[in-house]
Design a protein around this motif. Structure first.
Motif, PDB file in Angstrom:
ATOM      1  N   UNK A   1      72.289  73.594  14.914  1.00 36.41           N
ATOM      2  CA  UNK A   1      73.244  72.749  15.630  1.00 36.41           C
ATOM      3  C   UNK A   1      73.861  73.479  16.820  1.00 36.41           C
ATOM      4  N   UNK A   2      73.005  73.937  17.740  1.00 31.09           N
ATOM      5  CA  UNK A   2      73.516  74.628  18.921  1.00 31.09           C
ATOM      6  C   UNK A   2      74.309  73.684  19.815  1.00 31.09           C
ATOM      7  N   UNK A   3      75.150  74.278  20.636  1.00 26.42           N
ATOM      8  CA  UNK A   3      75.954  73.475  21.559  1.00 26.42           C
ATOM      9  C   UNK A   3      75.062  72.938  22.669  1.00 26.42           C
ATOM     10  N   UNK A   4      75.233  71.667  22.991  1.00 32.20           N
ATOM     11  CA  UNK A   4      74.492  71.059  24.097  1.00 32.20           C
ATOM     12  C   UNK A   4      75.350  71.192  25.348  1.00 32.20           C
ATOM     13  N   UNK A   5      74.804  71.835  26.369  1.00 36.65           N
ATOM     14  CA  UNK A   5      75.641  72.159  27.514  1.00 36.65           C
ATOM     15  C   UNK A   5      74.795  72.430  28.756  1.00 36.65           C
ATOM     16  N   UNK A   6      75.485  72.559  29.881  1.00 36.31           N
ATOM     17  CA  UNK A   6      74.873  72.924  31.146  1.00 36.31           C
ATOM     18  C   UNK A   6      75.184  74.384  31.442  1.00 36.31           C
ATOM     19  N   UNK A   7      74.190  75.136  31.842  1.00 36.57           N
ATOM     20  CA  UNK A   7      74.401  76.566  32.085  1.00 36.57           C
ATOM     21  C   UNK A   7      73.917  76.957  33.476  1.00 36.57           C
ATOM     22  N   UNK A   8      74.459  78.069  33.976  1.00 36.83           N
ATOM     23  CA  UNK A   8      73.990  78.708  35.201  1.00 36.83           C
ATOM     24  C   UNK A   8      73.116  79.887  34.796  1.00 36.83           C
ATOM     25  N   UNK A   9      71.901  79.916  35.305  1.00 36.94           N
ATOM     26  CA  UNK A   9      70.864  80.871  34.892  1.00 36.94           C
ATOM     27  C   UNK A   9      70.498  81.720  36.106  1.00 36.94           C
ATOM     28  N   UNK A  10      70.832  83.032  36.053  1.00 34.20           N
ATOM     29  CA  UNK A  10      70.564  83.951  37.167  1.00 34.20           C
ATOM     30  C   UNK A  10      69.228  84.662  36.977  1.00 34.20           C
ATOM     31  N   UNK A  11      68.564  84.916  38.097  1.00 27.43           N
ATOM     32  CA  UNK A  11      67.344  85.706  38.073  1.00 27.43           C
ATOM     33  C   UNK A  11      67.015  86.222  39.456  1.00 27.43           C
ATOM     34  N   UNK A  12      65.959  87.044  39.547  1.00 29.55           N
ATOM     35  CA  UNK A  12      65.519  87.598  40.822  1.00 29.55           C
ATOM     36  C   UNK A  12      64.553  86.639  41.497  1.00 29.55           C
ATOM     37  N   UNK A  13      64.220  86.935  42.735  1.00 33.51           N
ATOM     38  CA  UNK A  13      63.387  86.043  43.542  1.00 33.51           C
ATOM     39  C   UNK A  13      61.891  86.290  43.372  1.00 33.51           C
ATOM     40  N   UNK A  14      61.483  87.246  42.555  1.00 35.36           N
ATOM     41  CA  UNK A  14      60.054  87.538  42.411  1.00 35.36           C
ATOM     42  C   UNK A  14      59.334  86.333  41.809  1.00 35.36           C
TER      43      UNK A  14
END
Length: 541
Positions: free
Chosen positions: A373-386
């Motif tokens: 029963x994980x929380x349903x949500x909107x997230x910001x996901x960071x990563x590199x440009x490769x």
């Protein structure tokens, strides 16, 4: 953090971490090098660094594997790692340090007659200043995280360095070997932007740097040590195109790309260029950091982000991520021979690793993830440009949608991303990261990445901002154990329990190191601690 109470005075040689840790790794990691009949001296090694540049060429500030590959050729350290082994040896020091005061005092004697590339004589003061510069608040150096137990650094005469610690640290001999603490000029300014062409005492020095374009390493004419220094010049072009670079190496116009080769090229290179294509065990784990203390809208913990907290729905959601991510698919984006899927923090080549089999590493389990029963949500996901990183992020985004998590992907150039994620309070929920060992001890993986006491305003490596008193105390206790078998067993249990009970990270895979060189390259050698080819040992045919 770490500590040991032992006899009042011992000589570190094949004792301490060097004996157990490093000999184990030497057996696990070292592989025979493809060598030419005789080492050829001279020529120019022509190197590319595709898609990026090193962040710094200042040893107090650089903390990336590509920068450390450069510094392995330029640095003069008290203790250094042998070219093809995970084995320490005295380099600038005459011997391993004399340890006294119950393991809290390290005395090094410096070999006379050594010089930096600017002609400056190397004394104990050059090393003292390296430590002082690293901990100076103005520098904001990542090295400070490794010196929390430093009490003082003083010189006794020109050639004796005495380092005193607040408490004993069994891994301190390895810490001394980090590039941060190499001999530097006593005239090097305190510049938080970094010095571009610092004087150095190793086989080479950085003779020129054009940021964003090139780095040139020249032989240090004052170097009198025993390490190989075969090429006359090492020319590095940065921010090159990965596909173009591969064509250049195949046609012998360039000799090597520090970034690697396109993921789709590995099978053909392996089959067609057996003597030029090398696969070695690495020391890097790729993983997802779930920010446990910040909301995606920048409102702090009050916003109750998907992953916040040390109990309840935040923990269940982090565990669900570990069940739903497709590790083999993520690894496949790096191409053939890229590594092994993993669900743990420690890589298999690290002492203390034990395969606990906590989460799926062959096939994700979305049903199990949703049962939490994980929380349903909107997230910001960071990563590199490769391209590879972006492909993995898109896969993870798809995986997370199966448990009701919608991801807003934001990418940045590598150095920008590292700086942003290292800033406490940065508004992101998830990031795609990779960590390579600074030295072969579990403390350098688990403690650095997950001990909440290491969190500071900037330059954080604990990108999950995980701060759990129970695990902080367990990490502190494990770090104080000097008996190697007990030390590794303690870290193995922490690795299991932190991932099973808290899951602040979602490890994806453990990397191999795949390197492709031109036909001009002979005397290929691989340094297993840094996981890179040795520039200084290469012969140009």
């Amino acid at each position: 953090m770490d500590g040991r109470s032992h006899a009042p005075r011992i000589l570190i040689s094949a004792i301490l971490v060097v004996a157990g840790t490093l000999l184990l790794l030497a057996a696990a990691l070292a592989r025979p090098a493809h060598t030419a009949p005789a080492a050829k001296i001279g020529g120019t090694l022509r190197v590319n660094l595709s898609t990026t540049d090193v962040q710094y060429t200042d040893p107090s500030l650089e903390y990336e594997s590509t920068g450390w590959q450069v510094e392995y050729a330029t640095a003069l350290k008290l203790l250094n790692w042998k070219e093809t082994k995970a084995q320490l040896f005295p380099e600038a020091a005459t011997s391993f340090p004399l340890v006294s005061a119950g393991g809290k005092r390290y005395t090094f004697h410096i070999r006379p007659g050594q010089r930096l590339s600017n002609g400056e004589k190397v004394t104990a003061r050059n090393f003292q200043y390296a430590f002082q510069r690293a901990v100076n608040a103005r520098m904001n150096s990542p090295a400070a995280a490794f010196l929390s137990d430093l009490a003082s650094v003083r010189t006794t005469g020109k050639l004796t360095l005495v380092i005193s610690l607040k408490r004993a640290r069994p891994d301190f001999a390895s810490i001394v070997s980090m590039p941060f603490f190499q001999a530097i000029s006593t005239r090097m300014p305190m510049d938080p932007a970094g010095v571009k062409t610092p004087a150095s005492g190793g086989p080479y020095y950085i003779s020129a740097r054009d940021v964003g374009r090139s780095i040139v390493l020249s032989r240090n004419k004052y170097y009198k040590g025993t390490r190989p220094h075969n090429p006359n010049l090492i020319s590095i072009s940065v921010n090159t195109n990965l596909d173009t670079s591969l064509l250049q190496v195949r046609s012998n116009q360039r000799d090597y790309d520090m970034f690697g080769v396109p993921p789709t090229a590995h099978v053909q290179l392996h089959n067609q260029y057996r003597k030029q294509y090398h696969v070695s065990p690495g020391v890097v784990t790729d993983y997802l950091s779930m920010n446990t203390t910040y909301g995606s809208k920048g409102e702090g913990i009050k916003n109750h982000s998907c992953f916040n907290g040390n109990a309840g729905v935040g923990v269940r959601t982090r565990q669900a991520v570990n069940y739903v991510v497709n590790r083999p698919a993520a690894l496949a984006q790096r191409g053939a021979f890229a590594g092994t899927p993993t669900d743990q923090v420690l890589p298999p080549t690290m002492p203390g690793f034990k395969n606990w089999k906590l989460y799926p590493t062959s096939k994700p389990n979305a049903a199990k993830a949703n049962s939490l029963k994980p929380k349903k949500c909107n997230i910001v996901f960071y990563g590199a440009t490769s391209p590879t990183g972006l492909a993995i992020m898109q896969l993870v985004k798809s995986d997370l949608s199966k448990i009701g998590i919608n991801s807003d992907i934001k990418t940045f150039p590598f150095a920008v991303r590292i700086a942003k994620e290292g800033h406490r309070g940065e508004p992101y929920d998830l990031d795609l990261q990779a960590w390579g060992a600074d030295y072969p001890d579990p403390v350098d993986f688990i403690d650095i990445l997950l001990d909440g006491r290491n969190i500071q305003a900037e330059n954080n490596n604990n990108n999950a901002y995980f701060n759990n008193a129970t695990f902080n105390n367990r990490m502190q206790s494990a770090g104080r154990i000097s008996n190697l078998s007990k030390r590794y067993a303690a870290w193995a249990l922490i690795d299991r329990d932190v991932m099973k009970k808290q899951a602040p990270l979602a490890p994806l895979f453990f990397r191999t190191v795949r390197e492709f060189t031109s036909k001009r390259v002979g005397c290929w050698s691989y340094q297993p601690v840094y996981g890179t080819m040795n520039f200084n040992a290469i012969c140009i045919g």
